[in-house]
Design a protein around this motif. Structure first.
Motif, PDB file in Angstrom:
ATOM      1  N   GLU A 289      17.346  12.441  23.831  1.00 16.75           N
ATOM      2  CA  GLU A 289      18.397  11.790  24.626  1.00 16.75           C
ATOM      3  C   GLU A 289      17.672  12.274  26.041  1.00 16.75           C
ATOM      4  N   GLU A 290      17.231  12.581  26.332  1.00 16.82           N
ATOM      5  CA  GLU A 290      16.511  13.336  27.450  1.00 16.82           C
ATOM      6  C   GLU A 290      14.686  13.113  27.853  1.00 16.82           C
ATOM      7  N   THR A 291      13.997  13.109  28.866  1.00 15.37           N
ATOM      8  CA  THR A 291      13.018  13.279  29.456  1.00 15.37           C
ATOM      9  C   THR A 291      12.470  14.164  29.544  1.00 15.37           C
ATOM     10  N   LEU A 292      11.713  15.110  29.090  1.00 14.65           N
ATOM     11  CA  LEU A 292      11.383  16.543  29.956  1.00 14.65           C
ATOM     12  C   LEU A 292       9.693  16.718  29.749  1.00 14.65           C
ATOM     13  N   LEU A 293       9.770  17.580  31.001  1.00 16.76           N
ATOM     14  CA  LEU A 293       8.463  17.592  31.949  1.00 16.76           C
ATOM     15  C   LEU A 293       7.963  19.175  30.632  1.00 16.76           C
ATOM     16  N   CYS A 294       7.026  19.714  30.033  1.00 15.11           N
ATOM     17  CA  CYS A 294       7.134  20.998  29.286  1.00 15.11           C
ATOM     18  C   CYS A 294       5.100  21.236  30.169  1.00 15.11           C
ATOM     19  N   GLY A 295       5.598  22.082  30.731  1.00 12.50           N
ATOM     20  CA  GLY A 295       4.163  22.623  31.556  1.00 12.50           C
ATOM     21  C   GLY A 295       3.890  24.585  31.010  1.00 12.50           C
ATOM     22  N   LEU A 296       2.440  24.539  30.489  1.00 11.31           N
ATOM     23  CA  LEU A 296       2.433  25.879  29.528  1.00 11.31           C
ATOM     24  C   LEU A 296       1.903  26.585  30.267  1.00 11.31           C
ATOM     25  N   CYS A 297       2.049  27.472  31.004  1.00  8.39           N
ATOM     26  CA  CYS A 297       0.845  28.602  31.382  1.00  8.39           C
ATOM     27  C   CYS A 297      -0.164  29.528  30.465  1.00  8.39           C
ATOM     28  N   ARG A 298      -1.165  29.933  30.710  1.00  2.78           N
ATOM     29  CA  ARG A 298      -1.871  30.194  29.518  1.00  2.78           C
ATOM     30  C   ARG A 298      -1.854  32.020  29.578  1.00  2.78           C
ATOM     31  N   LYS A 299      -0.921  32.662  30.829  1.00  7.46           N
ATOM     32  CA  LYS A 299      -0.040  34.022  31.669  1.00  7.46           C
ATOM     33  C   LYS A 299       0.703  33.647  30.327  1.00  7.46           C
ATOM     34  N   ALA A 300       0.567  32.464  29.202  1.00  5.65           N
ATOM     35  CA  ALA A 300       2.276  32.678  28.654  1.00  5.65           C
ATOM     36  C   ALA A 300       3.639  32.383  28.874  1.00  5.65           C
ATOM     37  N   TYR A 301       3.527  31.877  29.158  1.00  6.09           N
ATOM     38  CA  TYR A 301       5.093  30.424  29.614  1.00  6.09           C
ATOM     39  C   TYR A 301       5.773  29.292  30.262  1.00  6.09           C
ATOM     40  N   LEU A 302       6.341  28.946  28.960  1.00  8.86           N
ATOM     41  CA  LEU A 302       7.170  27.863  29.082  1.00  8.86           C
ATOM     42  C   LEU A 302       7.763  27.095  30.529  1.00  8.86           C
ATOM     43  N   ASP A 303       7.647  26.247  31.164  1.00  9.79           N
ATOM     44  CA  ASP A 303       8.184  25.130  32.252  1.00  9.79           C
ATOM     45  C   ASP A 303       8.946  24.037  31.623  1.00  9.79           C
ATOM     46  N   ILE A 304      10.169  23.961  31.723  1.00  9.23           N
ATOM     47  CA  ILE A 304      10.638  22.208  31.011  1.00  9.23           C
ATOM     48  C   ILE A 304      11.291  21.960  32.423  1.00  9.23           C
ATOM     49  N   TYR A 305      10.745  20.484  32.950  1.00  7.34           N
ATOM     50  CA  TYR A 305      11.531  19.796  33.856  1.00  7.34           C
ATOM     51  C   TYR A 305      12.536  18.624  33.459  1.00  7.34           C
ATOM     52  N   ASP A 306      13.474  18.487  34.352  1.00  5.75           N
ATOM     53  CA  ASP A 306      13.984  17.107  33.691  1.00  5.75           C
ATOM     54  C   ASP A 306      13.475  16.222  34.565  1.00  5.75           C
ATOM     55  N   LEU A 307      13.154  15.401  33.813  1.00  5.35           N
ATOM     56  CA  LEU A 307      11.658  14.062  34.522  1.00  5.35           C
ATOM     57  C   LEU A 307      13.219  13.090  35.757  1.00  5.35           C
ATOM     58  N   ARG A 308      14.596  13.351  35.581  1.00  6.15           N
ATOM     59  CA  ARG A 308      15.267  12.220  36.109  1.00  6.15           C
ATOM     60  C   ARG A 308      14.911  12.963  37.489  1.00  6.15           C
ATOM     61  N   ASN A 309      15.006  13.827  38.258  1.00 13.81           N
ATOM     62  CA  ASN A 309      15.279  14.158  39.487  1.00 13.81           C
ATOM     63  C   ASN A 309      14.077  15.420  39.532  1.00 13.81           C
ATOM     64  N   GLY A 310      13.068  15.495  39.080  1.00 11.43           N
ATOM     65  CA  GLY A 310      11.937  16.432  39.016  1.00 11.43           C
ATOM     66  C   GLY A 310      11.983  17.736  39.043  1.00 11.43           C
ATOM     67  N   THR A 311      13.287  18.094  38.590  1.00 14.31           N
ATOM     68  CA  THR A 311      13.876  19.828  39.222  1.00 14.31           C
ATOM     69  C   THR A 311      13.391  20.843  37.534  1.00 14.31           C
ATOM     70  N   LYS A 312      12.703  21.820  37.810  1.00 14.40           N
ATOM     71  CA  LYS A 312      12.642  23.030  36.787  1.00 14.40           C
ATOM     72  C   LYS A 312      14.087  23.205  36.398  1.00 14.40           C
ATOM     73  N   THR A 313      14.625  23.545  34.714  1.00 14.85           N
ATOM     74  CA  THR A 313      15.678  23.334  34.242  1.00 14.85           C
ATOM     75  C   THR A 313      15.564  24.658  33.307  1.00 14.85           C
ATOM     76  N   ALA A 314      14.561  25.203  33.353  1.00 13.19           N
ATOM     77  CA  ALA A 314      14.451  26.455  31.951  1.00 13.19           C
ATOM     78  C   ALA A 314      12.489  27.165  32.271  1.00 13.19           C
ATOM     79  N   GLU A 315      12.659  28.174  31.358  1.00 12.27           N
ATOM     80  CA  GLU A 315      11.298  28.633  31.685  1.00 12.27           C
ATOM     81  C   GLU A 315      11.633  29.819  30.471  1.00 12.27           C
TER      82      GLU A 315
END
Length: 331
Positions: A289-315
Motif C-alpha cells: 500500500e505504501e513504498t518504503l526504503l529499508c536500510g540495513l547496517c552490518r551492525k545489526a539494525y534495520l531502518d525503515i523510511y517512508d518514501l513519500r517524505n523521506g522520513t524514518k518511521t521505524a528501526e
C-alpha cells in the motif's frame, strides 16, 4: 513485496516491513545464504556444516523451508565446494522457472552445482574456469562474470544439462569497476549495475547475447560516490533507481552510506537525495500500500523510511552479526 529477509552470519530474520516487526528467524550454517521461490512457498537455505563445529568433515546442503511457518521440509546434499568468503546475493540463484537452484563453487577452481528442486537431487557440476557469481535471466539461462569483466552465458535444458554457452568480451573498463550487486528488471530483461565512480550501466540480455550500455554518471564530479554492499534498488514500477552514496575519496567504496539518491531510470537525473538518520550498508525498496526504503547496517539494525517524505518511521535492532543482505520477493 511487503516482507523481506535480512541475512547475517548464521541467521536470517523474516521482517514484515509495513508492520515494522520481526515475524521469525532461522539459523543458518557457516556462511549460510538464502533464495526465495517466486511463488512465496519455499525458502532455500544454502549451508555448510563441519562435523566438529569449526573443523572436521565438511557437508554442504540445501535446506528447504516452508515459508508459512519456517519449518524444514527436507535437505539436498551438494558437493562441499560452495563459495565461502563473504555473504553475497549472487553466489546462488534460482532459474527463471524455479526448477533448478544454482550454487557457485570455488575449490579453488570455479564451477556451478545444478540442483533439480523437483527431484531433490544434484544434476551436474558445471566447470566455469575464471567465472563466478550467478545472474539468472529468462527461463533457464544465467550469466557469470570473469576477472577481466567478461561474461560467460549458459543455457540449461529441461533436464538441467548445459544446452549452450557463450563467452562475451568485457563491456566496461576495470579502471572503474562495477559493484557486483546489480538489479534485474525482468520486464526489460536487463541487469543494472553501478560503478565505483558513479557510472550507471545496463546489461541487455537476449538468448545468448549480451550488450553493455553506459547510461549516466550520477556523481558528476561532486565528490560523492556509491558505497556499501547491496547498494542498488529499484521501485516496483521500475521508474526510479535508489543508490546508496557517501562523500569520500577513492578506495572507500566498502564504507557505509549516508544518503540514498533517487535516480530517474529514463533520464538519469537525480530526483531526490534522502539523508539517512544513521549509516547503512544495504538498501532495498519494499512496496504494497505504501513504498518504503529499508536500510540495513552490518551492525545489526534495520531502518525503515517512508518514501513519500523521506522520513524514518521505524528501526529494528539486533538482527545478527554482520547483517549484510536484504532478500525479498521480486515481481
Amino acid at each position: 513485496m511487503d516482507q523481506l529477509f535480512t541475512v547475517a552470519n548464521r541467521k536470517a530474520f523474516l521482517i514484515d516491513v509495513p508492520k515494522k516487526k520481526v515475524l521469525g528467524m532461522i539459523d543458518l550454517g557457516y556462511m549460510g545464504n538464502i533464495v526465495l521461490s517466486s511463488d512465496r512457498k519455499f525458502l532455500y537455505a544454502v549451508e555448510t556444516f563441519y562435523s566438529r563445529g569449526t573443523r572436521g568433515i565438511r557437508t554442504d546442503v540445501i535446506t528447504v523451508y516452508d515459508t508459512k511457518n519456517l519449518s524444514v521440509l527436507h535437505e539436498i546434499e551438494i558437493p562441499p565446494k560452495r563459495f565461502l568468503c563473504v555473504i553475497k546475493k549472487n553466489t546462488q540463484a534460482l532459474s527463471g522457472d524455479n526448477r533448478f537452484l544454482l550454487v557457485c563453487n570455488i575449490s579453488p577452481a570455479s564451477s556451478v552445482s545444478v540442483v533439480d528442486l523437483h527431484q531433490q537431487r544434484l544434476v551436474k557440476e558445471i566447470p566455469t574456469p575464471g567465472y563466478v557469481l550467478l545472474y539468472p535471466y529468462e527461463t533457464r539461462r544465467f550469466a557469470m562474470i570473469g576477472q577481466d569483466g567478461g561474461l560467460l552465458l549458459l543455457s540449461l535444458n529441461k533436464a538441467g544439462q548445459v544446452e549452450e554457452k557463450k563467452r562475451i568480451f568485457p563491456g566496461f573498463s576495470l579502471a572503474d569497476p562495477i559493484f557486483e550487486h546489480g538489479v534485474y528488471l525482468k520486464s526489460a530483461n536487463q541487469y543494472y549495475f553501478v560503478s565505483y565512480e558513479g557510472m550507471l550501466w545496463s546489461l541487455s540480455l537476449s538468448g545468448l547475447s549480451a550488450t553493455w550500455e553506459q547510461k549516466w554518471n550520477i556523481a558528476s564530479g561532486s565528490g560523492w560516490r556509491p558505497c556499501g554492499w547491496q547498494l542498488l534498488s529499484c521501485d516496483p514500477e521500475e521508474r526510479h533507481f535508489y543508490i546508496l552514496m557517501h562523500k569520500a575519496p577513492k578506495g572507500k567504496h566498502k564504507d557505509s552510506g549516508t544518503e540514498v539518491w533517487e535516480i530517474g531510470r529514463d533520464d538519469g537525473v537525480v530526483k531526490r537525495k534522502i539523508a539517512l538518520d544513521r549509516p547503512v550498508d544495504s538498501i532495498r525498496i519494499v512496496a504494497k500500500e505504501e513504498t518504503l526504503l529499508c536500510g540495513l547496517c552490518r551492525k545489526a539494525y534495520l531502518d525503515i523510511y517512508d518514501l513519500r517524505n523521506g522520513t524514518k518511521t521505524a528501526e529494528i535492532e539486533e538482527l545478527g552479526e554482520e547483517a549484510l543482505l536484504l532478500i525479498g520477493y521480486d515481481g
